[in-house]
Design an enzyme around this catalytic site. Structure first.
Site, PDB file in Angstrom:
ATOM      1  N   GLU A 121      12.628 -35.998  63.982  1.00  0.00           N
ATOM      2  CA  GLU A 121      14.017 -36.301  63.655  1.00  0.00           C
ATOM      3  C   GLU A 121      14.177 -36.179  62.138  1.00  0.00           C
ATOM      4  OE1 GLU A 121      17.440 -39.705  64.441  1.00  0.00           O
ATOM      5  OE2 GLU A 121      15.340 -40.183  64.824  1.00  0.00           O
ATOM      6  N   HIS A 206      21.430 -38.815  69.817  1.00  0.00           N
ATOM      7  CA  HIS A 206      22.279 -40.018  69.908  1.00  0.00           C
ATOM      8  C   HIS A 206      23.751 -39.693  69.635  1.00  0.00           C
ATOM      9  CE1 HIS A 206      21.346 -40.107  65.607  1.00  0.00           C
ATOM     10  NE2 HIS A 206      20.172 -40.690  65.786  1.00  0.00           N
ATOM     11  N   GLY A 239      25.112 -51.309  73.923  1.00  0.00           N
ATOM     12  CA  GLY A 239      26.305 -52.081  73.648  1.00  0.00           C
ATOM     13  C   GLY A 239      26.589 -52.266  72.175  1.00  0.00           C
ATOM     14  N   HIS A 241      25.237 -49.536  69.523  1.00  0.00           N
ATOM     15  CA  HIS A 241      25.330 -48.229  68.871  1.00  0.00           C
ATOM     16  C   HIS A 241      26.652 -47.532  69.183  1.00  0.00           C
ATOM     17  CE1 HIS A 241      21.062 -48.507  67.846  1.00  0.00           C
ATOM     18  NE2 HIS A 241      21.242 -47.434  67.085  1.00  0.00           N
ATOM     19  N   ASP A 264      15.633 -44.757  71.088  1.00  0.00           N
ATOM     20  CA  ASP A 264      15.534 -44.776  69.618  1.00  0.00           C
ATOM     21  C   ASP A 264      14.756 -46.018  69.186  1.00  0.00           C
ATOM     22  OD1 ASP A 264      15.853 -43.844  67.051  1.00  0.00           O
ATOM     23  OD2 ASP A 264      17.946 -44.475  66.851  1.00  0.00           O
ATOM     24  N   LEU A 297      22.491 -49.787  60.991  1.00  0.00           N
ATOM     25  CA  LEU A 297      21.645 -49.721  62.170  1.00  0.00           C
ATOM     26  C   LEU A 297      20.379 -48.930  61.850  1.00  0.00           C
ATOM     27  CD1 LEU A 297      24.306 -48.988  64.943  1.00  0.00           C
ATOM     28  CD2 LEU A 297      22.925 -51.055  64.740  1.00  0.00           C
TER      29      LEU A 297
END
Length: 373
Positions: A121, A206, A239, A241, A264, A297
């Site tokens: 990533e 994502h 609930g 992200h 993730d 996050l």
């Protein structure tokens, strides 16, 4: 040779019973010598396949790109039903990328359970959508980098990149070398994203997070993805992200078989310790959310068992639909033909959930492993 027969439950694919023999799903009928597992009205599903696993069991791949670390991460997630996974390296220097790729090769060669390749990533991302990634690690996708990304000798390589930071020819070169290319941490326009899909980007990392959003005059990466019926989209269903409402809208807009549940996950999964360090930043997990001290996050404290249960409860999916997103879709995305469904000849990677979708047991290549404590 005797096997194991599963009965008295909802078995994926609508089967009345299933027999496994050795490491595979058998095509033969049950035998009196088979052991029997009574599912007690629960569910028997294909083992979960997670394409984005940064860590688990107190281990972060970036901190320890070794065979031992990969094995420990896999063991932590296996207790929650993940029987196949891509250890995921967050943006780092190319020597760390090289070390992680070589460790994955060694892990596969050593037979470490569950590891099926690597997810890189970054570091070919856009600082405008960096998330928790360190922009000091970002770099241009040049010939040397393409050669490195194409060098894995065993397993699948998934690369997440920002299409606006490279060319369509770069994408085609990676895809032609059997690298699976996804878009993520990207501020690409709708037009750039459409071109990247045509060049060989086959999914997004994502969906909604760390990418240009859908708006009425600038559809962005989200709009291009929702319009494209072939691209796969990873979704983090915790609930936090993404709003469940946004996920419900997305899933109504395009084929459901192109969505994948991903975690993730960070080192906190499978660990009592809920604090860790990421490239010099302190990350804390609270109520399933991993955050930097500034509120950004930073991955998740999510496991695949919980992700599937959330997909049913928050999005309104059927168990079969959520199960496909946890196994069949990621198998197809990665081109894995030997897993992802419960048909004869497939690997005997199985997850037994009770009627409330709580994990009861896991089988990996026919061997029963203990559930999470």
């Amino acid at each position: 040779m005797s096997g194991t027969r599963f009965i008295n439950g909802a078995i994926a694919g609508g089967l009345d019973s299933l027999v496994i023999e050795g490491a595979a799903i058998a095509s033969r009928p049950a035998s009196p010598t088979d052991a029997t597992v009574d599912l007690a009205g629960g569910y028997l599903l294909p083992g979960f396949i997670d394409t984005q696993v940064n860590g688990g069991g107190d281990v972060l791949l970036n901190d320890s790109p070794t065979v031992e670390a990969i094995a420990r991460i896999g063991a932590a997630h296996r207790r929650y039903g993940t029987t196949s996974f891509l250890p995921t390296l967050i943006s780092d220097d190319l020597d760390k990328v090289d070390a992680a790729m070589r460790a994955v090769e060694q892990a596969i060669d050593a037979g470490v359970p569950g590891v099926i390749g690597i997810h890189l990533e970054g570091p070919f991302l856009n600082a405008a959508r960096k998330g928790t990634h360190d922009p000091a690690k970002f770099r241009t996708l040049d010939d040397d980098a393409i050669a490195l990304l194409s060098s894995l000798k065993a397993g699948r390589t998934l690369v997440t990149l920002a299409p606006e930071t490279c060319t369509d020819d770069d994408i085609r070169r990676l895809a032609s070398a059997s690298v699976v290319v996804a878009a993520g941490h990207t501020d690409a326009s709708y037009e750039r994203m459409k071109s990247a899909f045509a060049a060989g980007v086959s999914g997004v990392t994502h969906l909604f997070n760390a990418m240009s959003p859908l708006s009425h005059r600038a559809p962005g990466v989200v709009g291009a993805t929702l319009e494209d019926e072939q691209a796969y989209a990873g979704i983090i269903v915790d609930g936090h992200h993404v709003s469940p409402a946004a996920l419900r809208i997305a899933i109504r807009s395009r084929p459901r078989d192109r969505f994948m549940l991903v975690t993730d996950a960070m080192p906190t999964v499978g660990s009592a310790t809920k604090t860790f360090s990421l490239q010099g930043k302190t990350i804390r997990a609270n109520n399933g959310v991993c955050m930097e001290e500034n509120g950004t996050l930073a991955g998740s404290d999510l496991d695949m068992e919980t992700a599937l249960r959330n997909a049913v409860a928050m999005i309104g999916l059927s168990v079969d639909e959520a199960s496909f997103m946890a196994s069949g879709a990621p198998a197809a995305f990665l081109g894995l033909r030997d897993r992802g469904s419960l048909i004869p000849g497939q690997r005997a990677d199985l997850v037994w959930l009770d009627a409330e979708l709580r994990l009861r047991a896991v089988w990996q290549a026919g061997e029963r492993v203990p559930p999470a404590a």
